[in-house]
Enzyme design. Sequence first.
Site, PDB file in Angstrom:
ATOM      1  N   GLY A 148       0.822  -1.195   0.000  1.00  6.07           N
ATOM      2  CA  GLY A 148       0.000   0.000   0.000  1.00  6.07           C
ATOM      3  C   GLY A 148       0.860   1.249   0.000  1.00  6.07           C
ATOM      4  N   CYS A 149       0.228   2.391  -0.282  1.00  4.66           N
ATOM      5  CA  CYS A 149       0.974   3.651  -0.382  1.00  4.66           C
ATOM      6  C   CYS A 149       1.485   4.110   0.979  1.00  4.66           C
ATOM      7  CB  CYS A 149       0.114   4.720  -1.037  1.00  4.66           C
ATOM      8  SG  CYS A 149      -1.530   4.934  -0.316  1.00  4.66           S
ATOM      9  N   TYR A 150       0.618   4.132   1.994  1.00  2.88           N
ATOM     10  CA  TYR A 150       1.074   4.480   3.338  1.00  2.88           C
ATOM     11  C   TYR A 150       2.146   3.497   3.834  1.00  2.88           C
ATOM     12  CZ  TYR A 150      -2.780   7.856   4.183  1.00  2.88           C
ATOM     13  OH  TYR A 150      -3.625   8.922   4.154  1.00  2.88           O
ATOM     14  N   THR A 152       4.337   1.791   2.306  1.00  2.00           N
ATOM     15  CA  THR A 152       5.631   1.968   1.649  1.00  2.00           C
ATOM     16  C   THR A 152       6.446   3.051   2.338  1.00  2.00           C
ATOM     17  OG1 THR A 152       4.827   1.194  -0.500  1.00  2.00           O
ATOM     18  CG2 THR A 152       6.763   2.614  -0.520  1.00  2.00           C
ATOM     19  N   GLU A 309       6.637  10.591  -1.067  1.00  2.00           N
ATOM     20  CA  GLU A 309       6.520   9.751  -2.258  1.00  2.00           C
ATOM     21  C   GLU A 309       5.253  10.144  -3.001  1.00  2.00           C
ATOM     22  OE1 GLU A 309       6.043   5.777  -0.631  1.00  2.00           O
ATOM     23  OE2 GLU A 309       3.869   5.988  -0.609  1.00  2.00           O
TER      24      GLU A 309
END
Length: 343
Positions: A148-150, A152, A309
């Site tokens: 997931g984005c968070y 990472t 990011e």
Amino acid sequence: MIDVAVVGATGYTGVELLRILIQHPEVEIKVVTSRAEAGEAVSAVFPNLRQHLQLDFTEPDIASLSACDLVFFATPNGTAMTMVPELMEKGVKVIDLSADFRIRDAELWSHWYGMEHACKDLLRDAVYGLPEVNREKIKKAQLVANPGCYPTSVQLGFIPLLKNRLVDPGSLIADVKSGVSGAGRKADMGTLLCEVSENFKAYAIKGHRHHPEIVQGLNEHSSEAVNLTFMPHLVPMIRGIQASLYASLLKNDIDVQALYEDFYRNEPFVDVLEAGLSPETRAVNGSNMCHLAVTQPADSNKIVILAAEDNLVKGAAGQAVQNMNLMYDFKETSGLNIVSILP
């Protein structure tokens, strides 16, 4: 050259994946699926792809998908797991950008995602696709669970400290802000322009579904069980994640700047900024980079790690392509040397 399919390509992550794959020298996109848009030209839905991709959306079909070497799932949670077992039986490699295979505990997954898992036996076989820590496993994988984005940003920030046993794993704090595209491309009152513009708020304050994924990943690098306070926020921008991470140092005689520079020295998509600099979301906009910075407040045993990011690239589609490159022994940076957009 490999043939790939993208299932569920009408969301923000899906179109970002297409944008990156179109530029990849080792890839030919063969199938792009969408139940809602089947029969429509992809470029009619996404005009930015005009003259770059001459395909129509089709219904997801095992026969056409299994004719490809690799299938990306950019689908809502709960979709990929209904199709992945049959594709794997036919020898197809899969990268799932949803959360279906990220959490290895089926009961924990069901608790957070509100449904029974359809193929629990594959949860242990799926390789978690964070290249900076799982590179060798990804190279051998048939099924990769794209992070997931968070998770990472938080894991890349905390792992060097945990791995070197420099902080108390029982008191970690992640204060993270995301652009609105992280909520997906759907009609939702909370993500309307008039709701998010000129506004800033925390959400999922009783618990976010990315929390167990983050803790699972951090525990693999910690000598003791991790206790993490994770608080996500929605900020009025389209894309980007900025994470402010806090931990208590167990040692005060460590050059943390040098530690991070050494830890990520050979990582093509993690850039440790010089001391005194702070990562900005606009500096990674559209790229597969994660910018990190570390600082220790004066007269304190606390350490602060800052990470930035693009949630749609390093936090999703770009990382998926990075994983694909590893799975097929392509150059890891292939198709991903994307310079950020300014302003």
